[in-house]
Design an enzyme around this catalytic site. Sequence first.
Site, PDB file in Angstrom:
ATOM      1  N   CYS A  37     -11.368  87.396  52.523  1.00 43.96           N
ATOM      2  CA  CYS A  37     -12.517  88.070  51.909  1.00 43.96           C
ATOM      3  C   CYS A  37     -13.866  87.598  52.444  1.00 43.96           C
ATOM      4  CB  CYS A  37     -12.431  87.948  50.389  1.00 43.96           C
ATOM      5  SG  CYS A  37     -13.268  89.293  49.501  1.00 43.96           S
ATOM      6  N   GLU A  44      -5.867  88.959  48.332  1.00 38.58           N
ATOM      7  CA  GLU A  44      -6.316  87.615  47.986  1.00 38.58           C
ATOM      8  C   GLU A  44      -5.836  87.234  46.579  1.00 38.58           C
ATOM      9  OE1 GLU A  44     -10.705  85.396  47.569  1.00 38.58           O
ATOM     10  OE2 GLU A  44     -10.546  87.577  47.724  1.00 38.58           O
ATOM     11  N   LYS A  53      -9.386  79.211  52.490  1.00 41.90           N
ATOM     12  CA  LYS A  53     -10.608  80.015  52.585  1.00 41.90           C
ATOM     13  C   LYS A  53     -11.810  79.131  52.885  1.00 41.90           C
ATOM     14  CE  LYS A  53     -13.073  83.619  49.918  1.00 41.90           C
ATOM     15  NZ  LYS A  53     -13.028  84.406  48.653  1.00 41.90           N
TER      16      LYS A  53
END
Length: 538
Positions: free
Chosen positions: A144, A41, A108
């Site tokens: 994540c 990330e 994200k």
Amino acid sequence: MKLAIAQINCIVGDLSGNVRKILDYADQAKKSGAALMITPELALSGYPPEDLLLRNGFRGACRDVLADLAKKIDGITLLLGHPHLVDNKLYNAASVVREGKIIATYLKNQLPNDSVFDERRYFQPGSDPCVFELDGMRFGINICQDIWEEGTASRARKAGADILLVLNSSPYHMRKQNLRYKIVRQRIRETAMPIIYANLVGGQDELIFDGASFAMNGEGELTHQFDEFKERLSLIELQGATLVSGYIAPTQTVEASVYQALCLGIRDYVGKNGIPGVVLGLSGGVDSALTMTIAVDALGADKVEAVMMPSRFTADISLLDARAMADTLGVRYSEFAIDAIFNEFQDTLAGKFLAPPKLGGPDLTEENLQARIRGTLLMALSNKYGSIVLTTGNKSEMAVGYCTLYGDMAGGFAILKDIPKTMVYQLCHYRNNLSEVIPARVITRAPSAELRPDQTDQDNLPPYDVLDGIVEAYVERNLSLREILGMNYAEADVRRVVYLIRQNEYKRRQSPPGVRVTQRGFGKDWRYPITAKYRDEF
């Protein structure tokens, strides 16, 4: 088909350096026969960039280097984590780069805003899944936090994904890997998809990223587990949507993992900031002994200087043990007796201290004077030679204020800041089992600041196993006083420890950064006010 995980150590803000590393790993992956390489990330910018993301210049630079990097990708597909600016809105993104072009970008969805994370301060959340095709397989993307909450992985599955690729910059704390396994297995039960988990490695201020990238098949079985705390390119073979079992790194003890985390933390703090070396006060006690050992293991003896500063209260065995350790580890070693300086301070202040109103005789003031003399000497050496001062205090001391502002707290980095005293001893035993460098007497004798005759830490504190248990319950687990009392601690001990924790916030605000290894350290994830009237009650 082969996939590659680039478990790399990126530097926040070093855009050109990070690009060179990504391109180098992509070249290695291509030569290894991989069709796809996954980065962690925000690999392009380093993680976490924090308020750099608020600067238009930094945002623009990230956009420009991404476009330039994309042009250099050929012969392999790259899944790259980066900040992404669209219509003046910033996203935490992952782009699919192929043959010089960005063919897809995922934004994200779930932005963490607790613990050490502040992503909602900087980023807008995405909402859509992203699936791309390669060699007949359809890959979904998560970043994540997306897999820590229900729904996001399922959206990728509904969009047609066969395998889920997860880019992570997941900070380390003790036993974190078991928690990651648990979360990934939950998502696998929801989606029946294999999951490939790529994680960042390296130290960034107080945070440690342990790597430990892994993969699980559609039944939640671990097929690959790569090493902790090591930068490496790791390959995973696929047969259709099936992961072919591969490398499984040996499981390490908690002490081994924590020790490696501390070494990585100081190595990257010193190395990434271009600091030439470290200097520390060596007292003959266990904390400074462990700090020096970690520094030597991480940096090499040539970058470590130890200074012993004895006073009239310093035991002979403290001097002997300090000299023996410095000799064993091969560090530069100096001794500066502080009695003459201490006497000068006392003489200078005598008139004020003895003037009305009567203040009595020597007290904590004189003890702190000695610590501050030592801090001043260490900072002078740091100033002259450019080395950073390592403070040697531990989490137990930081919790209850058993430390001196501008004295033993003076310095630039605190390796043991999140290490309870009981774990200090565990780490000493772990390191001595590798090769004995810490004298046994340093570990077995009663800990003492040696600032007055016959002093021991337990003169003013509960036994360390009690102190550390209460600190863990209150600080790390956020339990109430009533809940802690239910753990069979004495009420007087609970009240005293919690009172000291709250009273010493002003000291911790002035302490140097240090490596975070527990679920909650005194740093990014501890934000108590200094000025506050509220007090916990039973």
